[in-house]
Design a protein around this motif. Structure first.
Motif, PDB file in Angstrom:
ATOM      1  N   MET A 143      39.163  47.587  46.727  1.00  0.00           N
ATOM      2  CA  MET A 143      38.158  47.708  45.853  1.00  0.00           C
ATOM      3  C   MET A 143      37.450  46.762  44.881  1.00  0.00           C
ATOM      4  SD  MET A 143      37.373  51.463  44.085  1.00  0.00           S
ATOM      5  CE  MET A 143      38.865  52.256  44.374  1.00  0.00           C
ATOM      6  N   ASP A 144      36.302  46.754  45.063  1.00  0.00           N
ATOM      7  CA  ASP A 144      35.832  45.721  44.027  1.00  0.00           C
ATOM      8  C   ASP A 144      36.242  45.903  42.444  1.00  0.00           C
ATOM      9  OD1 ASP A 144      33.890  43.935  43.133  1.00  0.00           O
ATOM     10  OD2 ASP A 144      32.428  45.370  42.831  1.00  0.00           O
TER      11      ASP A 144
ATOM     12  N   GLN B 190      37.901  38.767  34.123  1.00  0.00           N
ATOM     13  CA  GLN B 190      36.669  39.022  33.817  1.00  0.00           C
ATOM     14  C   GLN B 190      36.317  40.665  33.585  1.00  0.00           C
ATOM     15  OE1 GLN B 190      34.298  37.015  36.687  1.00  0.00           O
ATOM     16  NE2 GLN B 190      34.216  35.441  35.524  1.00  0.00           N
ATOM     17  N   ALA B 191      36.943  41.595  34.162  1.00  0.00           N
ATOM     18  CA  ALA B 191      36.846  42.842  34.323  1.00  0.00           C
ATOM     19  C   ALA B 191      37.522  43.303  33.077  1.00  0.00           C
ATOM     20  CB  ALA B 191      37.483  43.569  35.383  1.00  0.00           C
ATOM     21  N   LEU B 192      38.606  42.785  32.554  1.00  0.00           N
ATOM     22  CA  LEU B 192      39.359  43.136  31.248  1.00  0.00           C
ATOM     23  C   LEU B 192      38.463  42.600  30.091  1.00  0.00           C
ATOM     24  CD1 LEU B 192      43.109  42.756  32.124  1.00  0.00           C
ATOM     25  CD2 LEU B 192      41.944  44.728  31.722  1.00  0.00           C
ATOM     26  N   GLU B 193      37.779  41.488  30.097  1.00  0.00           N
ATOM     27  CA  GLU B 193      36.945  41.158  29.130  1.00  0.00           C
ATOM     28  C   GLU B 193      35.723  42.034  28.954  1.00  0.00           C
ATOM     29  OE1 GLU B 193      36.139  36.904  30.028  1.00  0.00           O
ATOM     30  OE2 GLU B 193      38.079  36.289  29.565  1.00  0.00           O
ATOM     31  N   THR B 194      35.044  42.398  30.077  1.00  0.00           N
ATOM     32  CA  THR B 194      34.033  43.162  29.923  1.00  0.00           C
ATOM     33  C   THR B 194      34.508  44.430  29.432  1.00  0.00           C
ATOM     34  OG1 THR B 194      33.073  42.016  31.720  1.00  0.00           O
ATOM     35  CG2 THR B 194      32.150  43.904  31.229  1.00  0.00           C
TER      36      THR B 194
ATOM     37  N   THR C  42      28.488  39.839  36.304  1.00  0.00           N
ATOM     38  CA  THR C  42      29.253  39.516  37.650  1.00  0.00           C
ATOM     39  C   THR C  42      30.741  39.344  37.321  1.00  0.00           C
ATOM     40  OG1 THR C  42      27.410  38.018  38.391  1.00  0.00           O
ATOM     41  CG2 THR C  42      29.494  37.997  39.539  1.00  0.00           C
ATOM     42  N   ILE C  43      31.466  40.332  37.894  1.00  0.00           N
ATOM     43  CA  ILE C  43      32.881  40.506  37.631  1.00  0.00           C
ATOM     44  C   ILE C  43      33.672  39.862  39.132  1.00  0.00           C
ATOM     45  CG2 ILE C  43      34.791  42.165  37.239  1.00  0.00           C
ATOM     46  CD1 ILE C  43      32.682  41.939  35.042  1.00  0.00           C
TER      47      ILE C  43
END
Length: 158
Positions: free
Chosen positions: A1-2, A78-82, A72-73
């Motif tokens: 999964m993305d 990057q997902a955790l930062e966002t 853009t992840i």
């Protein structure tokens, strides 16, 4: 999964969990404050329920509106930062909502307390004691040797 989908799911889970936890904590502990504000237990309970409902609507609406991210992840970092930025905003909104509630309820309480104060029976006539000028300082003359009263004999000298 993305990674972006995982971020969205985690964001929803954390945000909804924080919202429910904060709402139940504020509802339980704020009831005493509301009873003091309104001086009526039934009214305090009703207002408490309305505040909780408004809190849920505002915060969950904010969480839903801000869920979408244009970033853009590419990876988990990057997902955790966002995610942390989004949850930080949710916490700030929770804090601002709580502060505003306490501020406005405190103002209402002060106004109610002011209206319950008993007015003085008669308006004051003339200046109040704290408004009067201080009395002028009194200077005492230095003690002087005073002659004995006339009815007493002078002291014997040796």
């Amino acid at each position: 999964m993305d990674p972006k989908v995982w971020m969205y799911l985690l964001y929803l889970a954390v945000s909804v969990g924080l919202t429910v936890w904060v709402a139940t904590t504020l509802s339980r502990n704020g009831r005493v404050f509301l009873e003091d504000v309104f001086d009526d237990e039934r009214l305090a309970n009703a207002v408490n329920q309305l505040l909780v409902m408004g809190f849920y609507l505002l915060n969950l609406g904010y969480v839903t509106v801000t869920m979408r991210s244009g970033a853009t992840i590419a990876d988990a970092s990057q997902a955790l930062e966002t995610l942390s930025r989004k949850i930080g905003w949710v916490l700030l909104v929770l804090g601002v909502l709580h502060f505003c509630n306490v501020f406005f309820l405190g103002r209402y309480r002060r106004g109610r307390m002011r209206m319950q104060q008993v007015a003085p029976p008669l308006p004051p006539v003339g200046p109040l004691p704290h408004m009067m000028p201080p009395p002028p300082p009194q200077h005492m003359p230095p003690p002087q040797h005073m002659p004995p009263p006339p009815h007493m004999p002078p002291p014997a000298q040796a």
